[in-house]
Design a protein around this motif. Sequence first.
Motif, mmCIF file in Angstrom:
data_model
loop_
_atom_site.group_PDB
_atom_site.id
_atom_site.type_symbol
_atom_site.label_atom_id
_atom_site.label_comp_id
_atom_site.label_asym_id
_atom_site.label_seq_id
_atom_site.Cartn_x
_atom_site.Cartn_y
_atom_site.Cartn_z
ATOM 1 N N ALA A 154 8.076 23.498 -9.271
ATOM 2 C CA ALA A 154 7.936 23.118 -7.869
ATOM 3 C C ALA A 154 9.054 22.168 -7.478
ATOM 4 O O ALA A 154 9.857 21.740 -8.311
ATOM 5 N N GLN A 155 9.089 21.822 -6.232
ATOM 6 C CA GLN A 155 10.100 20.891 -5.743
ATOM 7 C C GLN A 155 9.862 19.509 -6.356
ATOM 8 O O GLN A 155 8.802 18.921 -6.168
ATOM 9 N N THR A 156 10.838 19.010 -7.091
ATOM 10 C CA THR A 156 10.761 17.686 -7.695
ATOM 11 C C THR A 156 12.111 17.016 -7.493
ATOM 12 O O THR A 156 12.994 17.568 -6.845
ATOM 13 N N THR A 157 12.274 15.820 -8.039
ATOM 14 C CA THR A 157 13.532 15.097 -7.856
ATOM 15 C C THR A 157 14.136 14.701 -9.195
ATOM 16 O O THR A 157 13.446 14.680 -10.224
ATOM 17 N N ASN A 158 15.406 14.364 -9.158
ATOM 18 C CA ASN A 158 16.093 13.899 -10.362
ATOM 19 C C ASN A 158 15.384 12.691 -10.958
ATOM 20 O O ASN A 158 15.191 12.623 -12.172
ATOM 21 N N VAL A 159 15.013 11.735 -10.124
ATOM 22 C CA VAL A 159 14.380 10.524 -10.636
ATOM 23 C C VAL A 159 13.052 10.853 -11.307
ATOM 24 O O VAL A 159 12.747 10.341 -12.390
ATOM 25 N N ARG A 160 12.252 11.707 -10.699
ATOM 26 C CA ARG A 160 10.971 12.076 -11.319
ATOM 27 C C ARG A 160 11.199 12.734 -12.678
ATOM 28 O O ARG A 160 10.455 12.477 -13.629
ATOM 29 N N MET A 161 12.228 13.552 -12.791
ATOM 30 C CA MET A 161 12.508 14.207 -14.067
ATOM 31 C C MET A 161 13.031 13.203 -15.095
ATOM 32 O O MET A 161 12.688 13.277 -16.268
ATOM 33 N N GLU A 162 13.855 12.252 -14.669
ATOM 34 C CA GLU A 162 14.326 11.196 -15.576
ATOM 35 C C GLU A 162 13.131 10.426 -16.133
ATOM 36 O O GLU A 162 13.032 10.184 -17.341
ATOM 37 N N MET A 163 12.214 10.054 -15.253
ATOM 38 C CA MET A 163 11.026 9.318 -15.679
ATOM 39 C C MET A 163 10.148 10.183 -16.574
ATOM 40 O O MET A 163 9.559 9.696 -17.545
ATOM 41 N N SER A 164 10.073 11.470 -16.266
ATOM 42 C CA SER A 164 9.252 12.382 -17.061
ATOM 43 C C SER A 164 9.774 12.522 -18.483
ATOM 44 O O SER A 164 8.995 12.711 -19.428
ATOM 45 N N GLY A 165 11.090 12.416 -18.666
ATOM 46 C CA GLY A 165 11.652 12.440 -20.022
ATOM 47 C C GLY A 165 11.141 11.276 -20.851
ATOM 48 O O GLY A 165 10.735 11.446 -22.012
ATOM 49 N N ALA A 166 11.148 10.091 -20.268
ATOM 50 C CA ALA A 166 10.624 8.911 -20.980
ATOM 51 C C ALA A 166 9.130 9.053 -21.221
ATOM 52 O O ALA A 166 8.631 8.770 -22.324
ATOM 53 N N ILE A 167 8.404 9.518 -20.221
ATOM 54 C CA ILE A 167 6.961 9.691 -20.359
ATOM 55 C C ILE A 167 6.648 10.712 -21.447
ATOM 56 O O ILE A 167 5.759 10.499 -22.283
ATOM 57 N N GLY A 168 7.383 11.820 -21.457
ATOM 58 C CA GLY A 168 7.150 12.848 -22.474
ATOM 59 C C GLY A 168 7.304 12.300 -23.878
ATOM 60 O O GLY A 168 6.495 12.587 -24.763
ATOM 61 N N ALA A 169 8.343 11.500 -24.092
ATOM 62 C CA ALA A 169 8.556 10.904 -25.416
ATOM 63 C C ALA A 169 7.447 9.921 -25.752
ATOM 64 O O ALA A 169 6.902 9.931 -26.864
ATOM 65 N N LEU A 170 7.091 9.070 -24.801
ATOM 66 C CA LEU A 170 6.065 8.057 -25.073
ATOM 67 C C LEU A 170 4.688 8.677 -25.260
ATOM 68 O O LEU A 170 3.858 8.134 -25.993
ATOM 69 N N ARG A 171 4.432 9.819 -24.641
ATOM 70 C CA ARG A 171 3.168 10.522 -24.896
ATOM 71 C C ARG A 171 3.091 10.958 -26.360
ATOM 72 O O ARG A 171 2.038 10.876 -26.981
ATOM 73 N N VAL A 172 4.209 11.451 -26.878
ATOM 74 C CA VAL A 172 4.249 11.845 -28.289
ATOM 75 C C VAL A 172 3.989 10.637 -29.177
ATOM 76 O O VAL A 172 3.310 10.731 -30.194
ATOM 77 N N LEU A 173 4.503 9.488 -28.786
ATOM 78 C CA LEU A 173 4.364 8.272 -29.581
ATOM 79 C C LEU A 173 3.071 7.512 -29.296
ATOM 80 O O LEU A 173 2.836 6.477 -29.905
ATOM 81 N N ARG A 174 2.267 8.008 -28.402
ATOM 82 C CA ARG A 174 1.044 7.307 -27.992
ATOM 83 C C ARG A 174 0.192 6.912 -29.186
ATOM 84 O O ARG A 174 -0.335 5.812 -29.253
ATOM 85 N N GLU A 175 0.049 7.812 -30.130
ATOM 86 C CA GLU A 175 -0.814 7.546 -31.286
ATOM 87 C C GLU A 175 -0.049 6.912 -32.444
ATOM 88 O O GLU A 175 -0.609 6.677 -33.499
ATOM 89 N N ALA A 176 1.229 6.651 -32.238
ATOM 90 C CA ALA A 176 2.046 6.086 -33.316
ATOM 91 C C ALA A 176 1.630 4.646 -33.588
ATOM 92 O O ALA A 176 0.998 3.991 -32.771
ATOM 93 N N ASP A 177 2.029 4.177 -34.742
ATOM 94 C CA ASP A 177 1.760 2.784 -35.079
ATOM 95 C C ASP A 177 2.585 1.874 -34.167
ATOM 96 O O ASP A 177 3.199 2.324 -33.215
#
Length: 167
Positions: free
Chosen positions: A54-77
Motif C-alpha cells: 500500500a501507499q507508505t513513506t520512506n520514513v515509515r519504512m526506515e522505522m519498520s527496518g528497526a522495528i523488524g530487527a527489534l521484534r526478532v530480538l524481543r525475546e533475546a537476553d
Amino acid sequence: MSTFTEGSSGLRRVVHCDGACIGNPGPGGWAATIKVMDGDQEISRTQVVGSEPAQTTNVRMEMSGAIGALRVLREADDTPVAVFCDNELVSRGMNEWLSGWIARGWRTAAKKPVANQDLWQELVALTAGRSITWHWVKGHAGDPYNEEVDALANAAAAHALQRSQSA
C-alpha cells in the motif's frame, strides 16, 4: 563506517537497518541484518525483510527496518544492541527527541502531532528496559553493511510494487 564496535570485548548485537519506497508515498520495503558479535568475531547473522504494497513513506519504512530487527530480538537476553540506520530522523528521534515528545503528549516542540506516532510507540515498547544505542551512518557512502540492507530494502520495495500492480 559503522564498525565502531570493532575491538569491543564481550557479547553484543549489531543491527543495520534501512527502508525504501518506490515513490514517496508508494509501495515500500525494509530490511535489517542482526549480527551477534563476540569481540571482533561474528558468531551469527540474521536478515529480516518486509514490505508494504500500500501507499507508505520512506520514513515509515526506515522505522519498520528497526522495528523488524527489534521484534526478532524481543525475546533475546539483555545483551547490548547497537542500531545503525542512515535516516537521521530515526537516530535523532530515538537519541534526542523521544523524551520530549512523550512529555508533551506526542507533540513536537512546535506543538504539532508527532508523525508516525504508532511506529514511535512500538519502538518505545521494543526498547523498554534494553541496552540499545542508536547510530546514524551516512547512506550511499560505501558502508558495506548499509549498502547490504539498502539493496535488500529496495528489492523488498520492488516486490511490493509488483504485488500492488497484480492486485
